[in-house]
Design a protein around this motif. Structure first.
Motif, PDB file in Angstrom:
ATOM      1  N   PRO A 217       0.802  -1.223   0.000  1.00 30.84           N
ATOM      2  CA  PRO A 217       0.000   0.000   0.000  1.00 30.84           C
ATOM      3  C   PRO A 217       0.840   1.281   0.000  1.00 30.84           C
ATOM      4  N   MET A 261       1.700   7.517   5.755  1.00 30.55           N
ATOM      5  CA  MET A 261       1.678   6.069   5.973  1.00 30.55           C
ATOM      6  C   MET A 261       2.996   5.587   6.561  1.00 30.55           C
ATOM      7  N   GLY A 316      -9.739  -3.429  13.236  1.00 26.18           N
ATOM      8  CA  GLY A 316      -8.449  -3.716  12.595  1.00 26.18           C
ATOM      9  C   GLY A 316      -8.645  -4.534  11.338  1.00 26.18           C
ATOM     10  N   VAL A 321     -11.340  -8.478   7.077  1.00 24.70           N
ATOM     11  CA  VAL A 321     -11.280  -9.834   6.519  1.00 24.70           C
ATOM     12  C   VAL A 321     -12.592 -10.568   6.797  1.00 24.70           C
ATOM     13  N   ALA A 350      -4.502   1.332  10.532  1.00 24.70           N
ATOM     14  CA  ALA A 350      -5.248   0.090  10.815  1.00 24.70           C
ATOM     15  C   ALA A 350      -5.747  -0.454   9.488  1.00 24.70           C
ATOM     16  N   ARG A 352      -5.192  -2.390   5.820  1.00 24.85           N
ATOM     17  CA  ARG A 352      -4.119  -2.539   4.839  1.00 24.85           C
ATOM     18  C   ARG A 352      -4.065  -1.405   3.823  1.00 24.85           C
ATOM     19  N   PRO A 354      -4.745   3.200   3.487  1.00 27.95           N
ATOM     20  CA  PRO A 354      -5.132   4.400   4.209  1.00 27.95           C
ATOM     21  C   PRO A 354      -6.655   4.558   4.225  1.00 27.95           C
ATOM     22  N   GLY A 391     -10.077  -7.817  15.585  1.00 27.64           N
ATOM     23  CA  GLY A 391      -9.169  -8.136  14.480  1.00 27.64           C
ATOM     24  C   GLY A 391      -8.056  -7.120  14.305  1.00 27.64           C
ATOM     25  N   ASP A 394      -1.235  -5.042  15.641  1.00 23.57           N
ATOM     26  CA  ASP A 394      -0.079  -4.130  15.757  1.00 23.57           C
ATOM     27  C   ASP A 394      -0.467  -2.750  16.293  1.00 23.57           C
ATOM     28  N   ARG A 427      -8.914 -14.918  15.931  1.00 23.09           N
ATOM     29  CA  ARG A 427      -9.153 -16.358  15.791  1.00 23.09           C
ATOM     30  C   ARG A 427      -8.179 -17.213  16.609  1.00 23.09           C
ATOM     31  N   GLY A 428      -6.968 -16.719  16.784  1.00 25.70           N
ATOM     32  CA  GLY A 428      -5.964 -17.490  17.530  1.00 25.70           C
ATOM     33  C   GLY A 428      -4.904 -16.532  18.034  1.00 25.70           C
ATOM     34  N   GLY A 432       0.217 -10.114  13.860  1.00 31.03           N
ATOM     35  CA  GLY A 432      -0.337  -9.223  12.845  1.00 31.03           C
ATOM     36  C   GLY A 432       0.654  -9.034  11.712  1.00 31.03           C
ATOM     37  N   SER A 434       3.199  -7.092  11.390  1.00 33.10           N
ATOM     38  CA  SER A 434       4.617  -6.949  11.744  1.00 33.10           C
ATOM     39  C   SER A 434       5.254  -8.288  12.085  1.00 33.10           C
ATOM     40  N   ALA A 453     -14.255 -12.796  13.758  1.00 36.28           N
ATOM     41  CA  ALA A 453     -14.890 -11.580  14.269  1.00 36.28           C
ATOM     42  C   ALA A 453     -16.407 -11.551  13.995  1.00 36.28           C
TER      43      ALA A 453
HETATM   44  P1  NAP Z   1      -2.768  -6.592  12.021  1.00 37.68           P
HETATM   45  O1  NAP Z   1      -1.699  -6.163  12.931  1.00 37.68           O
HETATM   46  O2  NAP Z   1      -2.392  -7.076  10.684  1.00 37.68           O
HETATM   47  O3  NAP Z   1      -3.585  -7.744  12.776  1.00 37.68           O
HETATM   48  C1  NAP Z   1      -4.744  -8.255  12.255  1.00 37.68           C
HETATM   49  C2  NAP Z   1      -5.215  -9.375  13.187  1.00 37.68           C
HETATM   50  O4  NAP Z   1      -6.505  -9.758  12.731  1.00 37.68           O
HETATM   51  C3  NAP Z   1      -4.347 -10.604  13.153  1.00 37.68           C
HETATM   52  O5  NAP Z   1      -3.565 -10.707  14.317  1.00 37.68           O
HETATM   53  C4  NAP Z   1      -5.337 -11.772  12.984  1.00 37.68           C
HETATM   54  O6  NAP Z   1      -5.146 -12.702  14.047  1.00 37.68           O
HETATM   55  C5  NAP Z   1      -6.692 -11.103  13.090  1.00 37.68           C
HETATM   56  N1  NAP Z   1      -7.665 -11.645  12.153  1.00 37.68           N
HETATM   57  C6  NAP Z   1      -7.501 -11.982  10.860  1.00 37.68           C
HETATM   58  N2  NAP Z   1      -8.637 -12.446  10.345  1.00 37.68           N
HETATM   59  C7  NAP Z   1      -9.559 -12.403  11.337  1.00 37.68           C
HETATM   60  C8  NAP Z   1     -10.934 -12.762  11.419  1.00 37.68           C
HETATM   61  N3  NAP Z   1     -11.590 -13.267  10.379  1.00 37.68           N
HETATM   62  N4  NAP Z   1     -11.573 -12.563  12.591  1.00 37.68           N
HETATM   63  C9  NAP Z   1     -10.911 -12.067  13.668  1.00 37.68           C
HETATM   64  N5  NAP Z   1      -9.616 -11.715  13.631  1.00 37.68           N
HETATM   65  C10 NAP Z   1      -8.943 -11.893  12.493  1.00 37.68           C
HETATM   66  O7  NAP Z   1      -3.883  -5.470  11.824  1.00 37.68           O
HETATM   67  P2  NAP Z   1      -3.970  -3.978  12.385  1.00 37.68           P
HETATM   68  O8  NAP Z   1      -3.894  -3.961  13.870  1.00 37.68           O
HETATM   69  O9  NAP Z   1      -5.156  -3.408  11.703  1.00 37.68           O
HETATM   70  O10 NAP Z   1      -2.629  -3.311  11.898  1.00 37.68           O
HETATM   71  C11 NAP Z   1      -2.406  -2.978  10.568  1.00 37.68           C
HETATM   72  C12 NAP Z   1      -0.984  -3.344  10.204  1.00 37.68           C
HETATM   73  O11 NAP Z   1      -0.836  -3.272   8.787  1.00 37.68           O
HETATM   74  C13 NAP Z   1       0.022  -2.392  10.798  1.00 37.68           C
HETATM   75  O12 NAP Z   1       1.185  -3.079  11.168  1.00 37.68           O
HETATM   76  C14 NAP Z   1       0.302  -1.449   9.666  1.00 37.68           C
HETATM   77  O13 NAP Z   1       1.569  -0.842   9.749  1.00 37.68           O
HETATM   78  C15 NAP Z   1       0.214  -2.390   8.482  1.00 37.68           C
HETATM   79  N6  NAP Z   1      -0.078  -1.690   7.226  1.00 37.68           N
HETATM   80  C16 NAP Z   1      -1.089  -0.795   7.146  1.00 37.68           C
HETATM   81  C17 NAP Z   1      -1.299  -0.093   5.961  1.00 37.68           C
HETATM   82  C18 NAP Z   1      -2.398   0.939   5.834  1.00 37.68           C
HETATM   83  O14 NAP Z   1      -2.320   1.794   4.959  1.00 37.68           O
HETATM   84  N7  NAP Z   1      -3.432   0.888   6.646  1.00 37.68           N
HETATM   85  C19 NAP Z   1      -0.488  -0.351   4.872  1.00 37.68           C
HETATM   86  C20 NAP Z   1       0.510  -1.317   4.979  1.00 37.68           C
HETATM   87  C21 NAP Z   1       0.694  -1.982   6.162  1.00 37.68           C
HETATM   88  P3  NAP Z   1      -5.670 -14.204  13.931  1.00 37.68           P
HETATM   89  O15 NAP Z   1      -5.097 -14.760  12.665  1.00 37.68           O
HETATM   90  O16 NAP Z   1      -5.163 -14.870  15.157  1.00 37.68           O
HETATM   91  O17 NAP Z   1      -7.162 -14.136  13.875  1.00 37.68           O
END
Ligand code: NAP
Length: 472
Positions: A217, A261, A316, A321, A350, A352, A354, A391, A394, A427-428, A432, A434, A453
């Motif tokens: 992204p 970002m 999140g 998803v 939060a 994937r 903005p 969900g 990070d 789910r477990g 995330g 990172s 979720a």
């Molecule tokens: P995250 O850190 O990726 O964590 C998502 C969590 O959702 C996972 O630990 C997963 O655990 C859980 N999950 C997945 N499917 C699920 C489901 N069906 N039901 C319940 N839980 C589920 O997400 P985040 O906290 O939103 O953080 C975003 C991350 O992406 C950051 O590290 C950020 O830097 C990065 N990022 C963001 C962007 C942007 O523009 N927003 C761009 C690039 C990267 P389980 O598998 O155990 O369920």
């Protein structure tokens, strides 16, 4: 006619500027997008008016214009209707690629058919060079980004080694030599032109291919900025002020978004582009050993929520998803009906892409005023009874503030651990994006509620109904 064209261009530029400004606020984003669409329609109409009566635009040219506009318009409308929120980054990548290709084609037309367009001057030739170089990189880079996000392409092992830097440097040198040759030949050297097209196209692939899927992204946002630069250069080629201004605005906006970002992820652009991936890019990783986890049932969660006065929801990537936004809205409606104050804490990265969470929650009719940005909501957590992390991982990891050795250290996060009770729905124990352990999960005031979720929220809704929460 010329004055009419200037007026149309001016109105289009103003609407575009207002549109981009309006996109910065959730409340005005929808109408801002419509304003920008009207600006683009005006720009096209203005351009077509300027062609009226031009000898080179005979009946056949108009037929091609009508066919192109219809096919493009129908494809755009169908794509916009059908694409699910989780596939938005791929779609944006594809559209960026189309923008880059358009600028490339305009520049090629100017170079290959002298006399058709504004040509001959040094400015025109340099503009052609920039348009071809940036347009070609944007096109191939965006297509690679889209294919990687779709899972159609993976990074070949040699691309992860240092050799790729040498290959990219060699391609950049070839681009430079071809560009100099093209400029010194006043744009007449076709060999240099095609060499520039091919070398910059390969450079776009070489730079984008090694980047990890979840960093994509950021790259897409950067490529969006490039597509603006290519369009601005194409504006110089065809002598269109409107294209120059619009391209410059897109270029600047894309660059600012890229910076935001990177800050939100505590990553420098250099490390995204040249350093390889930070994490696995999926939520299937291990994320370290947990020794002290407390889990609870949906029923216990419902009982705690029933007794709360203030609840904050942290959405999140996992919520997107699971596509659980509508079920979440039903849960929060019953909490609100019971007089419980509900807010949503929105972390800038939060999900994937903005604004991922804003769009997701807007789909479920969550009122804009309940979406609170991180800096606004963080001081409120000590006075919050229950935080429901859905969900997210990070963006709620306290390591980012407490552990200087953590790869997340320095990334701004939501201070949910300061609330009285935290429920984490996932789910477990997978990590995330990172790929690292989350200390929040082991804290005394945190309870895990395991499950998808959507399923958990559906069960929660049932429990709240059984408890009579929100019933008048
Ligand atoms: P995250 O850190 O990726 O964590 C998502 C969590 O959702 C996972 O630990 C997963 O655990 C859980 N999950 C997945 N499917 C699920 C489901 N069906 N039901 C319940 N839980 C589920 O997400 P985040 O906290 O939103 O953080 C975003 C991350 O992406 C950051 O590290 C950020 O830097 C990065 N990022 C963001 C962007 C942007 O523009 N927003 C761009 C690039 C990267 P389980 O598998 O155990 O369920």
């Amino acid at each position: 006619m010329e004055i009419l064209n200037y007026v149309i261009d001016l109105v289009a530029v103003l609407l575009l500027a207002l549109g981009i400004k309006g996109l910065s606020k959730v409340r005005s984003a929808r109408s801002a997008n419509q304003l920008a669409a009207v600006a683009m329609a005006l720009a096209v109409i203005g351009l077509l008016i300027s062609y009226l009566g031009t000898p080179s635009f005979d009946g056949q040219a108009w037929i091609w214009i009508i066919i192109g506009t219809t096919v493009g318009g129908v494809l755009g409308a169908i794509t916009a209707q059908r694409v699910p929120m989780t596939s938005m980054p791929e779609t944006v990548a594809l559209f960026n690629g189309c923008g880059g290709m358009s600028s490339l084609l305009v520049a090629l037309a100017a170079a290959l058919f002298p006399g058709t367009l504004d040509d001959g001057t040094l400015v025109a030739v340099v503009s052609i060079v920039i348009s071809v170089f940036v347009g070609s990189i944007t096109f191939t880079g965006s297509i690679v980004a889209m294919a990687k996000l779709q899972g159609w392409l993976s990074t070949p092992p040699w691309m992860q080694s240092k050799i790729r830097h040498l290959v990219n440097i060699a391609l950049a040198v070839v681009c430079l030599v071809a560009a100099i040759k093209l400029i010194t030949s006043d744009g007449s050297s076709q060999a240099a032109l095609w060499l520039l097209v091919i070398a910059s196209g390969l450079l776009g692939i070489g730079v984008t291919l090694p980047i990890g899927g979840a960093d994509m992204p950021v790259v897409i946002s950067l490529l969006n900025s490039y597509s603006g630069v290519a369009a601005a250069a194409a504006g110089f080629v065809v002598g269109s002020q409107l294209l120059i201004v619009a391209g410059a605005m897109v270029g600047a906006a894309g660059l600012i978004l890229t910076q935001v970002m990177c800050n939100g992820m505590n990553r420098s652009l250099v490390s995204v582009l040249f350093g390889g991936a930070l994490g696995a890019g999926s939520s299937g990783g291990g994320g370290g050993e947990y020794t002290n986890i407390t889990s609870c049932s949906v029923e216990e969660c419902a009982l705690t929520l029933e007794a709360a006065e203030r609840v904050v929801i942290v959405p999140g990537y996992g919520l997107a998803v699971a596509q659980a936004q509508h079920t979440l809205r039903e849960v929060t409606r019953s909490l609100e009906a019971a007089g419980i104050q509900v807010d949503y804490a929105i972390h800038p990265v939060a999900g994937r892409m903005p604004g991922h969470m804003n769009v997701l929650l807007a789909e479920a009719d969550v009122p804009y005023e309940q979406l609170k940005e991180m800096d606004i909501i963080n001081p409120d957590f000590p006075a919050t009874d229950v935080v429901l992390v859905l969900g997210a991982n990070d963006v709620v990891n306290p390591q980012a503030k407490n552990d200087p050795d953590s790869p997340l250290y320095g990334m701004p996060v939501l201070d949910v651990q300061q609330a009285r009770t935290v429920f984490v729905v996932k789910r477990g124990m997978s990590a995330g994006y990172s790929g690292i352990k989350n200390d929040l999960f082991e804290l005394a005031n945190t309870s895990m509620v395991f499950g998808d979720a959507k399923k958990v929220l559906g069960d929660l809704l049932g429990e709240l109904k059984e408890l009579g929460v929100g019933k008048k």
